[in-house]
Every structure is written in structure tokens, then in C-alpha cells.
Scaffold this motif. Sequence first.
Motif, PDB file in Angstrom:
ATOM      1  N   ARG A 114     -27.045  47.323-120.025  1.00 52.31           N
ATOM      2  CA  ARG A 114     -27.498  46.120-119.329  1.00 52.31           C
ATOM      3  C   ARG A 114     -26.930  46.096-117.913  1.00 52.31           C
ATOM      4  N   ILE A 115     -27.768  45.824-116.938  1.00 54.34           N
ATOM      5  CA  ILE A 115     -27.371  45.827-115.529  1.00 54.34           C
ATOM      6  C   ILE A 115     -26.766  44.475-115.149  1.00 54.34           C
ATOM      7  N   GLN A 116     -25.708  44.528-114.367  1.00 54.32           N
ATOM      8  CA  GLN A 116     -25.030  43.323-113.888  1.00 54.32           C
ATOM      9  C   GLN A 116     -25.473  43.024-112.448  1.00 54.32           C
ATOM     10  N   PRO A 117     -25.505  41.757-112.058  1.00 46.03           N
ATOM     11  CA  PRO A 117     -25.924  41.401-110.687  1.00 46.03           C
ATOM     12  C   PRO A 117     -25.128  42.118-109.596  1.00 46.03           C
ATOM     13  N   LYS A 118     -23.860  42.417-109.834  1.00 39.75           N
ATOM     14  CA  LYS A 118     -23.035  43.088-108.817  1.00 39.75           C
ATOM     15  C   LYS A 118     -23.501  44.524-108.561  1.00 39.75           C
ATOM     16  N   GLU A 119     -24.418  45.051-109.398  1.00 35.19           N
ATOM     17  CA  GLU A 119     -24.900  46.426-109.244  1.00 35.19           C
ATOM     18  C   GLU A 119     -26.192  46.522-108.422  1.00 35.19           C
ATOM     19  N   LEU A 120     -26.670  45.392-107.903  1.00 38.11           N
ATOM     20  CA  LEU A 120     -27.859  45.408-107.055  1.00 38.11           C
ATOM     21  C   LEU A 120     -27.647  46.365-105.884  1.00 38.11           C
ATOM     22  N   GLY A 121     -28.646  47.197-105.614  1.00 37.26           N
ATOM     23  CA  GLY A 121     -28.570  48.149-104.513  1.00 37.26           C
ATOM     24  C   GLY A 121     -27.957  49.486-104.887  1.00 37.26           C
ATOM     25  N   LYS A 122     -27.296  49.573-106.040  1.00 38.21           N
ATOM     26  CA  LYS A 122     -26.711  50.842-106.480  1.00 38.21           C
ATOM     27  C   LYS A 122     -27.753  51.647-107.241  1.00 38.21           C
ATOM     28  N   LYS A 123     -27.500  52.940-107.426  1.00 35.89           N
ATOM     29  CA  LYS A 123     -28.413  53.793-108.190  1.00 35.89           C
ATOM     30  C   LYS A 123     -27.974  53.852-109.652  1.00 35.89           C
ATOM     31  N   MET A 124     -28.973  53.870-110.528  1.00 30.85           N
ATOM     32  CA  MET A 124     -28.688  53.955-111.959  1.00 30.85           C
ATOM     33  C   MET A 124     -29.812  54.725-112.647  1.00 30.85           C
ATOM     34  N   LEU A 125     -29.483  55.374-113.743  1.00 30.09           N
ATOM     35  CA  LEU A 125     -30.493  56.073-114.530  1.00 30.09           C
ATOM     36  C   LEU A 125     -31.440  55.065-115.174  1.00 30.09           C
ATOM     37  N   TYR A 126     -32.709  55.450-115.281  1.00 29.39           N
ATOM     38  CA  TYR A 126     -33.701  54.612-115.944  1.00 29.39           C
ATOM     39  C   TYR A 126     -34.781  55.511-116.519  1.00 29.39           C
ATOM     40  N   ARG A 127     -35.618  54.934-117.368  1.00 22.64           N
ATOM     41  CA  ARG A 127     -36.812  55.635-117.846  1.00 22.64           C
ATOM     42  C   ARG A 127     -37.829  54.609-118.329  1.00 22.64           C
ATOM     43  N   ASP A 128     -39.078  55.086-118.425  1.00 27.44           N
ATOM     44  CA  ASP A 128     -40.121  54.272-119.034  1.00 27.44           C
ATOM     45  C   ASP A 128     -40.849  55.137-120.058  1.00 27.44           C
ATOM     46  N   GLN A 129     -41.880  54.601-120.681  1.00 32.10           N
ATOM     47  CA  GLN A 129     -42.535  55.295-121.789  1.00 32.10           C
ATOM     48  C   GLN A 129     -43.266  56.563-121.374  1.00 32.10           C
ATOM     49  N   ASN A 130     -43.502  56.749-120.090  1.00 28.99           N
ATOM     50  CA  ASN A 130     -44.203  57.952-119.626  1.00 28.99           C
ATOM     51  C   ASN A 130     -43.261  59.107-119.310  1.00 28.99           C
ATOM     52  N   MET A 131     -41.960  58.863-119.382  1.00 29.95           N
ATOM     53  CA  MET A 131     -40.984  59.863-118.971  1.00 29.95           C
ATOM     54  C   MET A 131     -40.390  60.590-120.180  1.00 29.95           C
ATOM     55  N   ASN A 132     -40.154  61.903-120.011  1.00 27.65           N
ATOM     56  CA  ASN A 132     -39.495  62.686-121.051  1.00 27.65           C
ATOM     57  C   ASN A 132     -37.982  62.653-120.907  1.00 27.65           C
ATOM     58  N   GLY A 133     -37.508  62.308-119.752  1.00 24.43           N
ATOM     59  CA  GLY A 133     -36.074  62.251-119.488  1.00 24.43           C
ATOM     60  C   GLY A 133     -35.742  61.017-118.678  1.00 24.43           C
ATOM     61  N   TRP A 134     -34.635  61.087-117.965  1.00 26.06           N
ATOM     62  CA  TRP A 134     -34.173  59.972-117.150  1.00 26.06           C
ATOM     63  C   TRP A 134     -34.271  60.341-115.673  1.00 26.06           C
ATOM     64  N   LYS A 153     -32.916  52.868-107.407  1.00 24.86           N
ATOM     65  CA  LYS A 153     -32.080  51.851-106.783  1.00 24.86           C
ATOM     66  C   LYS A 153     -32.329  50.532-107.512  1.00 24.86           C
ATOM     67  N   ILE A 154     -31.283  49.874-107.951  1.00 20.34           N
ATOM     68  CA  ILE A 154     -31.395  48.641-108.730  1.00 20.34           C
ATOM     69  C   ILE A 154     -31.882  47.504-107.838  1.00 20.34           C
ATOM     70  N   GLU A 155     -32.957  46.854-108.318  1.00 19.34           N
ATOM     71  CA  GLU A 155     -33.554  45.719-107.616  1.00 19.34           C
ATOM     72  C   GLU A 155     -33.426  44.471-108.477  1.00 19.34           C
ATOM     73  N   GLU A 156     -33.769  43.336-107.911  1.00 25.07           N
ATOM     74  CA  GLU A 156     -33.668  42.048-108.610  1.00 25.07           C
ATOM     75  C   GLU A 156     -34.427  42.057-109.944  1.00 25.07           C
ATOM     76  N   ASP A 157     -35.622  42.644-109.968  1.00 29.75           N
ATOM     77  CA  ASP A 157     -36.426  42.695-111.196  1.00 29.75           C
ATOM     78  C   ASP A 157     -35.746  43.485-112.322  1.00 29.75           C
ATOM     79  N   ASP A 158     -34.874  44.413-111.957  1.00 26.83           N
ATOM     80  CA  ASP A 158     -34.199  45.238-112.965  1.00 26.83           C
ATOM     81  C   ASP A 158     -33.130  44.464-113.729  1.00 26.83           C
ATOM     82  N   LEU A 159     -32.784  43.274-113.252  1.00 27.55           N
ATOM     83  CA  LEU A 159     -31.790  42.444-113.939  1.00 27.55           C
ATOM     84  C   LEU A 159     -32.392  41.740-115.155  1.00 27.55           C
ATOM     85  N   LYS A 160     -33.700  41.791-115.296  1.00 24.54           N
ATOM     86  CA  LYS A 160     -34.358  41.141-116.427  1.00 24.54           C
ATOM     87  C   LYS A 160     -33.924  41.786-117.738  1.00 24.54           C
ATOM     88  N   PHE A 161     -34.084  41.034-118.808  1.00 21.86           N
ATOM     89  CA  PHE A 161     -33.719  41.519-120.139  1.00 21.86           C
ATOM     90  C   PHE A 161     -34.678  42.641-120.534  1.00 21.86           C
TER      91      PHE A 161
END
Length: 196
Positions: free
Chosen positions: A20-40, A44-52
Motif C-alpha cells: 500500500r502506497i503512503q502519501p509521503k511517497e508521492l513523486g517517488k518511483k515504485m514497482l507496479y503492474r496491471d493485468q496486461n503485464m507479465n512482470g513489474w 512515478k507515484i501520482e495522487e490516483d495511485d493512493l487509491k485502495f
Amino acid sequence: ALLRPELLGKEFTHLEFPRRIQPKELGKKMLYRDQNMNGWAYKKIEEDDLKFPLIFGEGKKARMMATIGVTRGLGDHDLKVFSSNIHIKPFLSCFPEVRVYDLTQYEHCPDDVLVLGTDGLWDVTNDKEVAAVVMEVLTSYEPNDPCRYTMVAQELVVRSRGVLKERGWRLANDKLGSGDDISVFVIPLGGPGNYT
């Protein structure tokens, strides 16, 4: 969720992050994936990424929209996220996984069985443990005894529940017994009779 983001309301994201991303991490880079990806990949963390996250937790503890385990997806078509008007049903499939086993393809003996059990069994008992109980109980009865299958199911339920001790229901290995409902069916695949 990716195709119809409006169904997520303004509370959830279809993206998955390692934690879970914390608000203090806005602007930092983090690994992510979606259903179309085979890996990670990194983003860059944006406001929308703070959603559940759409799916929160892992394995048996995973919950769709922090509300429901996906195995509970039958019925309740009006189910909504707690304190929200967001419907959960558009994100669950009503198509079960089905496996076909051709009984005529193999010759079965009276000890060949199919064990169907609810998660109350499988949460605390693995395949090898179930197989050991099946063989232990079946070999203690004559092959023509029809109650042997009922006794296997009963023994699987009893062992998965455990014994009530000071610290709750415990298994033989002192781990917690199942706190869920336990239903077990033992279905013989072979006919009665002696075999070699």
C-alpha cells in the motif's frame, strides 16, 4: 476495471503495487503492474495511485474491493462496497473453473475416491494429508463396506476442526484448527468388490 474505470468510483485503482502506497511517497518511483503485464515495471507515484487496490491481500485473505473474497461471488447481485454506492458484481465472473475427468478412461478400485471439501477443510489440510487420512481410514474397513467412505469424510472433518484446548481449537500439530464451516464429500470412483 481497466476498461470501465468509472465502476471503481474514486476509491479504487486497477493497478497493483507490492504494498500500500503512503502519501509521503508521492513523486517517488515504485514497482507496479496491471493485468496486461507479465512482470513489474517502475512508475512515478501520482495522487490516483493512493487509491485502495481493487484486490487487497494475497491468497485466501485476498478481498475484492476490501469487501468480499472472490470465492463468495455467487448471488447477492446488489452487493456494494461498505459505505459506498460502488457495486462489486461487475468485477466477479459467474463462470466457474470446470475440470472434466473421464471415468471410463481408467480402471478404478474401491480405494479410488474423489474428495470434495469446502475451504474449511483445505485451509488447514493439504492434499497429502487428505490422501493419508483417506488411505488410513479405507484400509481399516473391508472393501465392500459402504460406510467406509462416510467414515473418511467424518475423519477429515474431525481432524480439520481439531480439539478444543485453552488456546482455541487446535490440530494435532498444535496449529489452529479450521474456524470455517467444514463440509466433505468422499465419492468412490470404483465399484465395490475385491481387487489385487
